[in-house]
Design a protein around this motif. Structure first.
Motif, PDB file in Angstrom:
ATOM      1  N   LEU A 133     -23.939  18.269 -12.987  1.00 36.63           N
ATOM      2  CA  LEU A 133     -23.136  18.711 -14.118  1.00 36.63           C
ATOM      3  C   LEU A 133     -21.690  18.339 -13.844  1.00 36.63           C
ATOM      4  CD1 LEU A 133     -23.255  20.553 -16.737  1.00 36.63           C
ATOM      5  CD2 LEU A 133     -22.707  22.458 -15.216  1.00 36.63           C
ATOM      6  N   GLN A 134     -21.001  17.842 -14.863  1.00 34.44           N
ATOM      7  CA  GLN A 134     -19.562  17.587 -14.754  1.00 34.44           C
ATOM      8  C   GLN A 134     -18.840  18.491 -15.729  1.00 34.44           C
ATOM      9  OE1 GLN A 134     -17.999  13.541 -14.447  1.00 34.44           O
ATOM     10  NE2 GLN A 134     -16.373  14.058 -15.903  1.00 34.44           N
ATOM     11  N   LEU A 135     -17.766  19.133 -15.258  1.00 37.00           N
ATOM     12  CA  LEU A 135     -17.023  20.089 -16.066  1.00 37.00           C
ATOM     13  C   LEU A 135     -15.542  19.750 -16.040  1.00 37.00           C
ATOM     14  CD1 LEU A 135     -18.763  23.287 -14.674  1.00 37.00           C
ATOM     15  CD2 LEU A 135     -19.119  22.330 -16.954  1.00 37.00           C
ATOM     16  N   ASP A 136     -14.895  19.858 -17.190  1.00 36.49           N
ATOM     17  CA  ASP A 136     -13.451  19.665 -17.250  1.00 36.49           C
ATOM     18  C   ASP A 136     -12.746  20.822 -16.550  1.00 36.49           C
ATOM     19  OD1 ASP A 136     -13.672  17.314 -18.714  1.00 36.49           O
ATOM     20  OD2 ASP A 136     -13.672  18.381 -20.641  1.00 36.49           O
ATOM     21  N   PRO A 137     -11.519  20.600 -16.067  1.00 36.78           N
ATOM     22  CA  PRO A 137     -10.776  21.692 -15.426  1.00 36.78           C
ATOM     23  C   PRO A 137     -10.620  22.883 -16.372  1.00 36.78           C
ATOM     24  CG  PRO A 137      -9.669  19.587 -15.082  1.00 36.78           C
ATOM     25  CD  PRO A 137     -10.758  19.338 -16.081  1.00 36.78           C
ATOM     26  N   ARG A 138     -10.731  24.083 -15.829  1.00 41.90           N
ATOM     27  CA  ARG A 138     -10.579  25.304 -16.617  1.00 41.90           C
ATOM     28  C   ARG A 138      -9.652  26.261 -15.871  1.00 41.90           C
ATOM     29  NH1 ARG A 138     -16.107  26.835 -19.803  1.00 41.90           N
ATOM     30  NH2 ARG A 138     -16.733  24.720 -20.348  1.00 41.90           N
ATOM     31  N   PRO A 139      -8.363  26.099 -16.026  1.00 43.20           N
ATOM     32  CA  PRO A 139      -7.433  27.002 -15.338  1.00 43.20           C
ATOM     33  C   PRO A 139      -7.717  28.455 -15.714  1.00 43.20           C
ATOM     34  CG  PRO A 139      -6.271  25.140 -16.330  1.00 43.20           C
ATOM     35  CD  PRO A 139      -7.676  25.080 -16.837  1.00 43.20           C
ATOM     36  N   GLY A 140      -7.632  29.331 -14.714  1.00 45.29           N
ATOM     37  CA  GLY A 140      -7.836  30.748 -14.970  1.00 45.29           C
ATOM     38  C   GLY A 140      -9.285  31.170 -15.047  1.00 45.29           C
ATOM     39  N   HIS A 141     -10.214  30.291 -14.667  1.00 43.16           N
ATOM     40  CA  HIS A 141     -11.632  30.619 -14.681  1.00 43.16           C
ATOM     41  C   HIS A 141     -12.232  30.431 -13.288  1.00 43.16           C
ATOM     42  CE1 HIS A 141     -11.038  30.324 -18.990  1.00 43.16           C
ATOM     43  NE2 HIS A 141     -12.246  30.800 -19.190  1.00 43.16           N
ATOM     44  N   TYR A 142     -13.256  31.223 -13.012  1.00 40.70           N
ATOM     45  CA  TYR A 142     -14.000  31.060 -11.769  1.00 40.70           C
ATOM     46  C   TYR A 142     -15.273  30.267 -12.045  1.00 40.70           C
ATOM     47  CZ  TYR A 142     -17.237  34.639 -13.484  1.00 40.70           C
ATOM     48  OH  TYR A 142     -18.149  35.333 -14.234  1.00 40.70           O
TER      49      TYR A 142
ATOM     50  N   ILE B 144     -20.328  20.134  -4.265  1.00 35.72           N
ATOM     51  CA  ILE B 144     -19.258  20.545  -5.174  1.00 35.72           C
ATOM     52  C   ILE B 144     -18.055  19.661  -4.884  1.00 35.72           C
ATOM     53  CG2 ILE B 144     -17.719  22.389  -5.926  1.00 35.72           C
ATOM     54  CD1 ILE B 144     -19.715  24.418  -4.926  1.00 35.72           C
ATOM     55  N   GLU B 145     -17.559  19.002  -5.914  1.00 40.74           N
ATOM     56  CA  GLU B 145     -16.363  18.172  -5.784  1.00 40.74           C
ATOM     57  C   GLU B 145     -15.381  18.541  -6.885  1.00 40.74           C
ATOM     58  OE1 GLU B 145     -17.898  14.230  -6.100  1.00 40.74           O
ATOM     59  OE2 GLU B 145     -18.589  14.153  -4.012  1.00 40.74           O
ATOM     60  N   GLY B 146     -14.093  18.451  -6.582  1.00 42.92           N
ATOM     61  CA  GLY B 146     -13.065  18.711  -7.578  1.00 42.92           C
ATOM     62  C   GLY B 146     -12.718  20.172  -7.757  1.00 42.92           C
ATOM     63  N   MET B 147     -13.278  21.066  -6.933  1.00 38.51           N
ATOM     64  CA  MET B 147     -12.954  22.485  -6.965  1.00 38.51           C
ATOM     65  C   MET B 147     -12.074  22.826  -5.761  1.00 38.51           C
ATOM     66  SD  MET B 147     -14.644  23.689  -9.672  1.00 38.51           S
ATOM     67  CE  MET B 147     -14.627  25.462  -9.399  1.00 38.51           C
TER      68      MET B 147
ATOM     69  N   ARG C  59     -22.523  32.165  -0.740  1.00 39.64           N
ATOM     70  CA  ARG C  59     -21.560  31.123  -0.381  1.00 39.64           C
ATOM     71  C   ARG C  59     -21.003  30.409  -1.606  1.00 39.64           C
ATOM     72  NH1 ARG C  59     -22.661  26.179   3.947  1.00 39.64           N
ATOM     73  NH2 ARG C  59     -20.492  25.449   4.061  1.00 39.64           N
ATOM     74  N   GLY C  60     -21.778  30.329  -2.669  1.00 34.07           N
ATOM     75  CA  GLY C  60     -21.330  29.599  -3.848  1.00 34.07           C
ATOM     76  C   GLY C  60     -20.602  30.444  -4.877  1.00 34.07           C
ATOM     77  N   VAL C  61     -20.279  31.700  -4.539  1.00 38.15           N
ATOM     78  CA  VAL C  61     -19.697  32.622  -5.512  1.00 38.15           C
ATOM     79  C   VAL C  61     -18.168  32.541  -5.517  1.00 38.15           C
ATOM     80  CG1 VAL C  61     -19.428  35.069  -6.120  1.00 38.15           C
ATOM     81  CG2 VAL C  61     -21.659  34.190  -5.398  1.00 38.15           C
ATOM     82  N   SER C  62     -17.581  32.574  -6.718  1.00 39.71           N
ATOM     83  CA  SER C  62     -16.127  32.706  -6.925  1.00 39.71           C
ATOM     84  C   SER C  62     -15.324  31.519  -6.421  1.00 39.71           C
ATOM     85  CB  SER C  62     -15.596  34.002  -6.285  1.00 39.71           C
ATOM     86  OG  SER C  62     -16.069  35.122  -6.977  1.00 39.71           O
ATOM     87  N   ASN C  63     -15.727  30.328  -6.826  1.00 38.07           N
ATOM     88  CA  ASN C  63     -14.905  29.150  -6.578  1.00 38.07           C
ATOM     89  C   ASN C  63     -13.825  29.065  -7.655  1.00 38.07           C
ATOM     90  OD1 ASN C  63     -14.031  26.684  -5.469  1.00 38.07           O
ATOM     91  ND2 ASN C  63     -16.139  26.023  -5.092  1.00 38.07           N
ATOM     92  N   GLU C  64     -12.841  28.214  -7.437  1.00 36.76           N
ATOM     93  CA  GLU C  64     -11.722  28.098  -8.370  1.00 36.76           C
ATOM     94  C   GLU C  64     -11.547  26.651  -8.807  1.00 36.76           C
ATOM     95  OE1 GLU C  64      -8.231  29.709  -6.570  1.00 36.76           O
ATOM     96  OE2 GLU C  64      -9.188  31.638  -6.094  1.00 36.76           O
ATOM     97  N   PHE C  65     -11.224  26.474 -10.086  1.00 38.15           N
ATOM     98  CA  PHE C  65     -10.991  25.135 -10.612  1.00 38.15           C
ATOM     99  C   PHE C  65      -9.673  24.575 -10.088  1.00 38.15           C
ATOM    100  CE2 PHE C  65     -14.167  26.500 -13.634  1.00 38.15           C
ATOM    101  CZ  PHE C  65     -14.844  25.332 -13.947  1.00 38.15           C
ATOM    102  N   SER C  66      -9.635  23.270  -9.948  1.00 40.68           N
ATOM    103  CA  SER C  66      -8.392  22.566  -9.644  1.00 40.68           C
ATOM    104  C   SER C  66      -7.942  21.856 -10.917  1.00 40.68           C
ATOM    105  CB  SER C  66      -8.629  21.561  -8.509  1.00 40.68           C
ATOM    106  OG  SER C  66      -9.474  20.507  -8.953  1.00 40.68           O
ATOM    107  N   ASP C  67      -7.062  20.879 -10.770  1.00 45.44           N
ATOM    108  CA  ASP C  67      -6.629  20.117 -11.939  1.00 45.44           C
ATOM    109  C   ASP C  67      -7.479  18.871 -12.150  1.00 45.44           C
ATOM    110  OD1 ASP C  67      -5.810  18.679  -9.750  1.00 45.44           O
ATOM    111  OD2 ASP C  67      -3.703  18.526 -10.340  1.00 45.44           O
ATOM    112  N   ARG C  68      -8.612  18.792 -11.423  1.00 42.19           N
ATOM    113  CA  ARG C  68      -9.509  17.644 -11.545  1.00 42.19           C
ATOM    114  C   ARG C  68     -10.835  18.080 -12.159  1.00 42.19           C
ATOM    115  NH1 ARG C  68     -10.847  15.630  -6.034  1.00 42.19           N
ATOM    116  NH2 ARG C  68     -10.542  17.808  -5.420  1.00 42.19           N
ATOM    117  N   PRO C  69     -11.575  17.155 -12.767  1.00 39.04           N
ATOM    118  CA  PRO C  69     -12.925  17.499 -13.227  1.00 39.04           C
ATOM    119  C   PRO C  69     -13.791  17.943 -12.051  1.00 39.04           C
ATOM    120  CG  PRO C  69     -12.210  15.421 -14.194  1.00 39.04           C
ATOM    121  CD  PRO C  69     -11.194  15.776 -13.145  1.00 39.04           C
ATOM    122  N   ALA C  70     -14.653  18.895 -12.304  1.00 36.89           N
ATOM    123  CA  ALA C  70     -15.548  19.409 -11.267  1.00 36.89           C
ATOM    124  C   ALA C  70     -16.899  18.716 -11.367  1.00 36.89           C
ATOM    125  CB  ALA C  70     -15.723  20.914 -11.416  1.00 36.89           C
ATOM    126  N   GLN C  71     -17.456  18.373 -10.212  1.00 33.53           N
ATOM    127  CA  GLN C  71     -18.781  17.764 -10.133  1.00 33.53           C
ATOM    128  C   GLN C  71     -19.691  18.701  -9.348  1.00 33.53           C
ATOM    129  OE1 GLN C  71     -19.792  14.777 -11.334  1.00 33.53           O
ATOM    130  NE2 GLN C  71     -17.867  13.766 -11.903  1.00 33.53           N
TER     131      GLN C  71
END
Length: 239
Positions: free
Chosen positions: A152-161, A176-179, A194-206
Motif C-alpha cells: 500500500l502507498q499512502l500520501d503524507p498525512r500530518p497529524g495522523h498516526y 515500512i518506508e517513508g515513515m 511493534r507496528g503501533v503508533s508510527n508517524e508520517f513524515s513529509d514523504r509518501p509512505a510505503q
C-alpha cells in the motif's frame, strides 16, 4: 479494464457525509456496485446514493426509509431476525460472488458496539485472502486490509498516526518506508505491538509484506483519551 469498485454501506456512524460524497464521487461513485447492509440504506438515502442491493433483516430501518425502499424497487435479500450471521457478514457473502477488486466499507467502525466493529474487520480477512483490496472508512479512523505478497502507498498525512496490526499468526517480510520509524523485512506476530503508533513524515509512505494479513490503521494523532476524571469518562470504568 478493472471491475468497478464495490461500496458496502453499513448502519454505523459515518465520517462527515460531505467528505464521503466528495471522495467517493471523485474516485468510485459513478461506476460502483453499491450494497446496503440493513440500516445502511438510510445512509444511502442521506447521500443520494441508490444501492444495487439491500441485505438485512431491516430491523434498524425507520418506516419512512422502508417505504422508500419498497417504492424504489431495489433488489432486496431479506433475512430472518433469527439468523446466525450479522447483516454486514451477509452483505459480504454477496460481495464475494463478484470478481475480486476494490471494496470500500462505510459505517462499520466507531459505533457503540465494539463487537460489531471487530467482527466487521475480521470478516474481511477471507476476502483479503481472495485478492480483494479492502478499506474501512470510519468517522475518525481508516483501516486497510492488505494480504501478502502485497502493499500500500499512502500520501503524507500530518497529524495522523499509522499502526500495523497482524491479523494472522504471523505477517512476514514487513517493510515500512517513508515513515518516522521504518522497518525492513521484519515479522509481526499476533499480540506484537511493534507496528503501533508510527508517524508520517513529509514523504509518501510505503507498506509491504510478503505473507500474512495486516490491518493498516490511520487516525488523528490528537484523539482524546479517556482518563480518570476526564469529562465524559465514567469513574466506574476505572475501578
Amino acid at each position: 479494464m478493472p471491475d468497478p469498485a464495490v461500496i458496502l454501506v453499513a448502519a454505523g456512524p459515518l465520517a462527515d457525509l460531505g467528505d464521503v460524497e466528495r471522495r467517493l464521487a471523485r474516485e468510485h461513485w459513478p461506476s460502483a456496485f453499491v450494497v446496503a447492509a440493513d440500516g445502511g440504506y438510510a445512509h444511502c438515502l442521506a447521500m443520494g446514493l441508490r444501492p444495487d442491493l439491500v441485505v438485512g433483516d431491516l430491523d434498524s430501518l425507520e418506516p419512512a426509509a422502508w417505504s422508500r425502499l419498497e417504492a424504489a424497487g431495489i433488489p432486496l435479500l431479506r433475512l430472518s431476525r433469527d439468523k446466525d450471521r450479522t447483516d454486514l457478514q451477509a452483505a459480504l457473502d454477496e460481495v464475494v460472488r463478484r470478481p475480486p477488486g476494490r471494496l470500500i466499507v462505510l459505517g462499520a467502525l466507531g459505533g457503540p458496539r465494539l463487537d460489531h466493529g471487530l467482527s466487521a474487520v475480521y470478516a474481511g480477512i477471507p476476502l483479503a485472502r481472495q485478492g480483494w483490496q479492502i478499506e474501512y472508512l470510519g468517522r475518525r479512523e481508516q483501516i486497510w486490509l492488505i494480504a501478502g505478497p502485497g502493499g500500500l502507498q499512502l500520501d503524507p498525512r500530518p497529524g495522523h498516526y499509522l499502526s500495523l496490526i497482524p491479523l494472522t499468526e504471523e505477517a512476514s517480510g514487513v517493510v515500512i518506508e517513508g515513515m518516522r520509524w521504518e522497518l525492513s523485512g521484519v515479522s509481526l506476530r499476533w499480540g506484537d505491538s511493534r507496528g503501533v503508533s508510527n508517524e508520517f513524515s513529509d514523504r509518501p509512505a510505503q507498506i509491504r509484506l510478503a505473507t500474512g494479513i495486516l490491518a493498516v490503521v490511520i487516525g488523528p494523532a490528537g484523539a482524546a483519551e479517556c482518563r480518570p476524571g476526564s469529562p465524559g469518562c465514567s469513574p466506574r470504568a476505572w475501578r
